[in-house]
Write a protein that holds these residues in place. Structure first.
Motif, PDB file in Angstrom:
ATOM      1  N   GLY A  14       0.841  -1.229  -0.080  1.00  0.00           N
ATOM      2  CA  GLY A  14      -0.072   0.072  -0.169  1.00  0.00           C
ATOM      3  C   GLY A  14       0.846   1.193   0.048  1.00  0.00           C
ATOM      4  N   LEU A  15       1.910   1.285   0.751  1.00  0.00           N
ATOM      5  CA  LEU A  15       2.872   2.545   0.865  1.00  0.00           C
ATOM      6  C   LEU A  15       3.416   2.605  -0.429  1.00  0.00           C
ATOM      7  N   VAL A  16       4.028   1.551  -1.205  1.00  0.00           N
ATOM      8  CA  VAL A  16       4.595   1.690  -2.387  1.00  0.00           C
ATOM      9  C   VAL A  16       3.522   2.136  -3.375  1.00  0.00           C
ATOM     10  N   HIS A  17       2.665   1.684  -3.529  1.00  0.00           N
ATOM     11  CA  HIS A  17       1.640   1.759  -4.382  1.00  0.00           C
ATOM     12  C   HIS A  17       1.071   3.232  -4.380  1.00  0.00           C
ATOM     13  N   SER A  18       1.292   3.840  -3.196  1.00  0.00           N
ATOM     14  CA  SER A  18       0.638   5.200  -3.010  1.00  0.00           C
ATOM     15  C   SER A  18       1.901   6.269  -3.200  1.00  0.00           C
ATOM     16  N   ASP A  19       3.027   6.154  -2.604  1.00  0.00           N
ATOM     17  CA  ASP A  19       4.002   7.069  -2.740  1.00  0.00           C
ATOM     18  C   ASP A  19       5.463   6.378  -2.946  1.00  0.00           C
ATOM     19  N   GLY A  20       5.446   5.278  -3.869  1.00  0.00           N
ATOM     20  CA  GLY A  20       6.504   4.881  -4.331  1.00  0.00           C
ATOM     21  C   GLY A  20       6.500   4.350  -5.687  1.00  0.00           C
ATOM     22  N   CYS A  21       7.490   3.852  -6.207  1.00  0.00           N
ATOM     23  CA  CYS A  21       7.799   3.434  -7.575  1.00  0.00           C
ATOM     24  C   CYS A  21       8.753   2.327  -7.729  1.00  0.00           C
ATOM     25  N   ARG A  22       8.692   1.557  -8.906  1.00  0.00           N
ATOM     26  CA  ARG A  22       9.779   0.797  -9.212  1.00  0.00           C
ATOM     27  C   ARG A  22      10.440   1.025 -10.406  1.00  0.00           C
ATOM     28  N   ILE A  23      11.591   1.501 -10.454  1.00  0.00           N
ATOM     29  CA  ILE A  23      12.142   2.177 -11.828  1.00  0.00           C
ATOM     30  C   ILE A  23      13.358   1.338 -12.195  1.00  0.00           C
ATOM     31  N   THR A  24      13.708   1.649 -13.369  1.00  0.00           N
ATOM     32  CA  THR A  24      15.130   1.075 -13.944  1.00  0.00           C
ATOM     33  C   THR A  24      16.314   2.172 -13.667  1.00  0.00           C
TER      34      THR A  24
END
Length: 253
Positions: free
Chosen positions: A173-183
């Motif tokens: 939930g935290l990542v979906h709101s204020d996070g991201c997965r990047i390269t």
């Protein structure tokens, strides 16, 4: 819910011989509602919905995993506000780019309060997933005036127990709101020449030191290595930790 006076005024227009469609267009009331009022004008009493927290014996929500996820979303991009009617509105901002997130947010909100409706309100570049209930304040005692990063944020013992039991749902939930997965990419010298290489990385960004601490404390319990990238950003970049995050979270969609 429309009050009895509004219903009477709408039906008075219908009694003048006007069509349901024209009355609906003028008043904003659906034809279905107008048709049903012709049979029964009195509002049906709605049974009071029980709250797991403000009952005689407080208990956790019936779907604690959904609650842990929704708690993460709320701490990131959510707010609880009191309405003039005395109810509370829970609103979670979700970017248009992630329709899967919007669906997951709606499902979690509905799982936590199945008695209440959930709607999606389109805004510029995002939607607000919203639900009203008299009990959102019971379920999210972190609510209060002002911005979350300007006041203390801590979990109640019963909330912490849910997070301890469903840590990945909370982190998701935290990542979906204020996070991201990047390269991410960087360069390093190989035989005297710079060579570019790429690697996946998770970022979590929040102005609240308390919320960042809730995130990193949970990562610690999960065995995920992290570092403070700057004042507001937490980074997960080690290969094994990224793989663990990928298994349980993955990129938003």
């Amino acid at each position: 819910m429309y009050d009895i006076e509004t219903r009477q005024r709408a039906l008075a227009l219908v009694d003048q011989g006007r069509s349901l469609s024209s009355v609906s267009k003028e008043t904003g009331i659906s034809r279905y509602a107008l048709r049903s009022w012709q049979t029964r004008i009195e509002p049906r009493a709605r049974p009071a919905s029980a709250c797991c927290r403000c009952g005689p014996v407080p208990r956790p929500p019936d779907d604690p995993a959904a609650y842990a996820y929704l708690l993460g979303l709320y701490l990131g991009d959510g707010c609880v506000s009191r309405q003039p009617s005395g109810t509370y509105a829970l609103r979670i901002a979700c970017a248009d780019a992630w329709p899967g997130l919007i669906t997951a947010c709606r499902d979690a909100m509905k799982s936590v309060r199945p008695e209440n409706s959930v709607c999606v309100v389109q805004k510029a570049g995002c939607v607000s997933v919203a639900g009203t209930s008299r009990h959102w304040a019971c379920l999210f005692p972190q609510h209060g005036p002002g911005k979350k990063h300007e006041r203390e944020i801590s979990l109640e013992p019963w909330q912490q127990q849910i997070v301890n039991t469903h840590p990945w749902a909370f982190v998701r939930g935290l990542v979906h709101s204020d996070g991201c997965r990047i390269t991410n990419w960087a360069t390093r010298p190989v035989r005297g020449r710079p060579k570019r290489y790429e690697y996946p990385r998770y970022f979590f960004t929040n102005k609240s030191a308390d919320i960042r601490r809730l995130y990193t404390d949970t990562l610690d319990r999960l065995g995920v290595s992290w570092k403070q990238a700057n004042a507001q950003n937490v980074s997960v970049a080690r290969k094994a930790s990224v793989a663990l995050m990928d298994t349980h979270i993955g990129p938003k969609y």
